[in-house]
Scaffold this active site. Sequence first.
Site, PDB file in Angstrom:
ATOM      1  N   HIS A  62       0.865  -1.184   0.000  1.00 34.98           N
ATOM      2  CA  HIS A  62       0.000   0.000   0.000  1.00 34.98           C
ATOM      3  C   HIS A  62       0.898   1.229   0.000  1.00 34.98           C
ATOM      4  O   HIS A  62       1.598   1.462   0.983  1.00 34.98           O
ATOM      5  CB  HIS A  62      -0.891   0.002   1.243  1.00 34.98           C
ATOM      6  CG  HIS A  62      -1.806  -1.189   1.314  1.00 34.98           C
ATOM      7  ND1 HIS A  62      -3.069  -1.180   0.801  1.00 34.98           N
ATOM      8  CD2 HIS A  62      -1.614  -2.435   1.810  1.00 34.98           C
ATOM      9  CE1 HIS A  62      -3.635  -2.363   0.988  1.00 34.98           C
ATOM     10  NE2 HIS A  62      -2.774  -3.150   1.598  1.00 34.98           N
ATOM     11  N   ASN A  94      -6.577   0.514  -2.948  1.00 34.53           N
ATOM     12  CA  ASN A  94      -7.458   1.201  -1.969  1.00 34.53           C
ATOM     13  C   ASN A  94      -6.923   2.582  -1.621  1.00 34.53           C
ATOM     14  O   ASN A  94      -6.630   2.908  -0.475  1.00 34.53           O
ATOM     15  CB  ASN A  94      -7.667   0.349  -0.710  1.00 34.53           C
ATOM     16  CG  ASN A  94      -6.383  -0.002  -0.014  1.00 34.53           C
ATOM     17  OD1 ASN A  94      -5.308   0.054  -0.616  1.00 34.53           O
ATOM     18  ND2 ASN A  94      -6.465  -0.353   1.260  1.00 34.53           N
ATOM     19  N   ASN A 279      -4.909  -6.709   9.777  1.00 35.88           N
ATOM     20  CA  ASN A 279      -6.039  -7.448   9.256  1.00 35.88           C
ATOM     21  C   ASN A 279      -5.615  -8.208   8.007  1.00 35.88           C
ATOM     22  O   ASN A 279      -5.182  -7.575   7.054  1.00 35.88           O
ATOM     23  CB  ASN A 279      -7.166  -6.455   8.924  1.00 35.88           C
ATOM     24  CG  ASN A 279      -8.447  -7.160   8.583  1.00 35.88           C
ATOM     25  OD1 ASN A 279      -8.559  -8.373   8.747  1.00 35.88           O
ATOM     26  ND2 ASN A 279      -9.396  -6.422   8.072  1.00 35.88           N
ATOM     27  N   ASP A 306       2.131  -7.037   2.474  1.00 34.70           N
ATOM     28  CA  ASP A 306       0.941  -6.234   2.822  1.00 34.70           C
ATOM     29  C   ASP A 306       1.392  -4.944   3.541  1.00 34.70           C
ATOM     30  O   ASP A 306       0.789  -4.508   4.514  1.00 34.70           O
ATOM     31  CB  ASP A 306      -0.027  -7.036   3.697  1.00 34.70           C
ATOM     32  CG  ASP A 306      -1.348  -6.295   3.933  1.00 34.70           C
ATOM     33  OD1 ASP A 306      -1.622  -5.335   3.209  1.00 34.70           O
ATOM     34  OD2 ASP A 306      -2.088  -6.691   4.856  1.00 34.70           O
ATOM     35  N   HIS A 310       0.849   3.627   8.350  1.00 29.95           N
ATOM     36  CA  HIS A 310      -0.058   4.583   9.002  1.00 29.95           C
ATOM     37  C   HIS A 310       0.792   5.551   9.810  1.00 29.95           C
ATOM     38  O   HIS A 310       1.837   5.165  10.345  1.00 29.95           O
ATOM     39  CB  HIS A 310      -1.037   3.877   9.932  1.00 29.95           C
ATOM     40  CG  HIS A 310      -2.013   3.005   9.212  1.00 29.95           C
ATOM     41  ND1 HIS A 310      -3.013   3.503   8.422  1.00 29.95           N
ATOM     42  CD2 HIS A 310      -2.125   1.649   9.156  1.00 29.95           C
ATOM     43  CE1 HIS A 310      -3.720   2.502   7.910  1.00 29.95           C
ATOM     44  NE2 HIS A 310      -3.211   1.367   8.332  1.00 29.95           N
TER      45      HIS A 310
END
Lengths: 425, 326
Positions: A62, A94, A279, A306, A310
Amino acid sequence: MLLLQNARIASENSPVLLEGDVLIVEGKIQEIGSSLALPEGARAIDARGRVLMPAMFDAHVHFRAPGFENKETITTGSEAAINGGITGVVMMPNTRPALDSATAVATVLENAKDRARIPVYTSGCVTKNREGKELAEIEGMRELGVKMLTDDGDTTADPAVLLRAMQYATEFGMFFASHCEVPELAGPRALNEGVMSYRLGIKGSPACAEEIIIDRDIRLARAAGAHVHIQHVSSKLGMETIRWWKSRGDVKVTAEVAPHHLLFTDEHIGDYDTNYKMNPPLRTQADCDALLEGLKEGVFDIIATDHAPHTPFEKAQDFISAPNGITGLDTALVSLYHFFVEPGKLGWDLVVKRYSAEPRRLMGLPVPTIEVGQEVNCVLFDTEAETTFTREFMKSKSQNTPFIDQTLKGRVDLVILGTEILLER
Amino acid sequence: MARKDLLDIASLHREEIEFLLDQSTSFKKLFTHSVKKIPALEGKSVLMLFYEASTRTHSSFEVAAKRLSAEVTNFDVAHSSITKGESVRETIETLQAMRTDYIVVRHSHPGLPGMIARQTTASVINAGDGAHEHPTQALLDAFTIKEKFPDPRGKKVLIIGDILHSRVARSTSTLLQKLGVEVAYLGPGSLVPKYVPASIPRFTDYEAAMAWAPDVVYLLRVQMERQDVQFFPSVREYHRVYGITTARLAEIRDKGLYIMHPGPVNRGVELCDAVMDYERSLITNQVENGISIRMAVLDWLTPGGEFPRQESYVAQQQVSSKVIMP
């Protein structure tokens, strides 16, 4: 010209490391042998004791751009990848806006060309805005090179929608990556349902929330004749479900496992440490052991991090409020070495196969090897040195990882891609 | 040994528990005096930070603090900047600047009082965090039981109800076990987690649970407000299957069992009206004992932040895993 002397060369095809000198000329491997003469004008690097291997490829990251550049950008994300010995990545869609159209994908790829020193690929959404209702602009994205379709982070809830998408997109040679979770069972808390969820007083997510969708999506792929790739499996029974389907051989299914699911259990959450909130959630030691077996057996085709950055501010909240996810690119290879290769649980051949070769095969990309005539795309890894994951060391914009300030054995010393030395320590 | 914070029961040592229960006995004696106030915390400030509604716990802490001569400030969450989107962290920074000595906190998120404790020099008392812990409730429960059974070792307490969402069940069972009391759970299969510690027998059948021969039946409040989904078909059915019905009260009276409840009681759900007049109901004793326990806790803690961070037992396990070894 570069001569790497006395390197131990790893390949996916050999459990034994072969020692030799490697001569690199203009981005290609010109010669491999013992005691090669140093050509005039060439630079020699003493690689004695260090492992030379094809560079890694991470098919699940991400990079948060567009929309969440305070967490990560294509530049910082790709620099984190290089820092960890990774020279290619596949972004998840996303973002905000979600990558559900040719326009959105084109913008990202354009940016990546300008802002990343490694190839950055992207997946595309299955449905518009990842809402699970209307199909995204699938063919338009394929034209720009998108191979993987996923509503990652959210399971495409309606099986009829996913089935239709599979029937449609398979015609274009695309495949589906599934984040497997029944949200009604999993709840929003990202903690395994078990002893720890009872102790901490947090509603747990049972492993069956994942297992149901793994099975469902493979069945849908079978019905559609599609290829489904199961993302970041966390549970033993999830692994066994995939193993069973693979053993039948009548559906194209691949799967990935993330280093953190091999390494940590829900016990690590301890006193509500949000660096372990992810998750699918961390489960039990029995799950970790099963996942490692699955990796060795080939139930898992690839390792993928993954990588989910953040900001410190977001992660510094209490466990319930903090967002899910940890970063992984800076730390993945060193942690795999420290916990699995060094103690003899995994061979370098398997690391190369699962984290370098197979992810590229999944994406239909050329697979780099350390062989004469090949384009250089490699990592030199020091097995004796150590890495301390300080905030300064990390290149990711966010440092939400349990490895922060930890020292592990192993160090990525050199990353070369073509004619460019991307990293040298 | 004093502590800065009281966050959970799990990390309390048996000596600390015994000390607090002893102190509570002394404070309770004060209640019979005409002047119930002592100057133990004169000049100290206690901030009540209740993000969740509470009557008993809130007023009990307030009375306890005032009887120790502390100043009490109620932080009005409903009218604070929290409604403007201020995060807990920002609130804590503000409160820290006010140099309060104690923060009594209740929040729906587990672990949040611990987070506050790590950021302030004030002594933080967990007055209930989600389904995690409610340590002063556990202490007052133990105190109430010890008044009836001075040596409670080997006694049996059956906790009935919504274990899944209950911080009381977790804290009280942990504390009672530390005192040598046996604890069992009874409740609907959807509300008794299958992962409760192996040391706690788990019943879903009332008759089987009574056959276990408890000395105390501890009823939990059915927390309708925590149930965003339906865990049992109706309160009528709940009362019939897990409640203390009139018929069951007769059996309990025959056996001479004590009944406890943390309150507030849902009459006709957990228990029939007659239980409130039952001579062995300890429900009002629990409320009264809450004050002396909270006085003991406030008196015991030492604000200032110069004490090592209090670690929960899971955090203690974590120390070894800080050099991460899977």
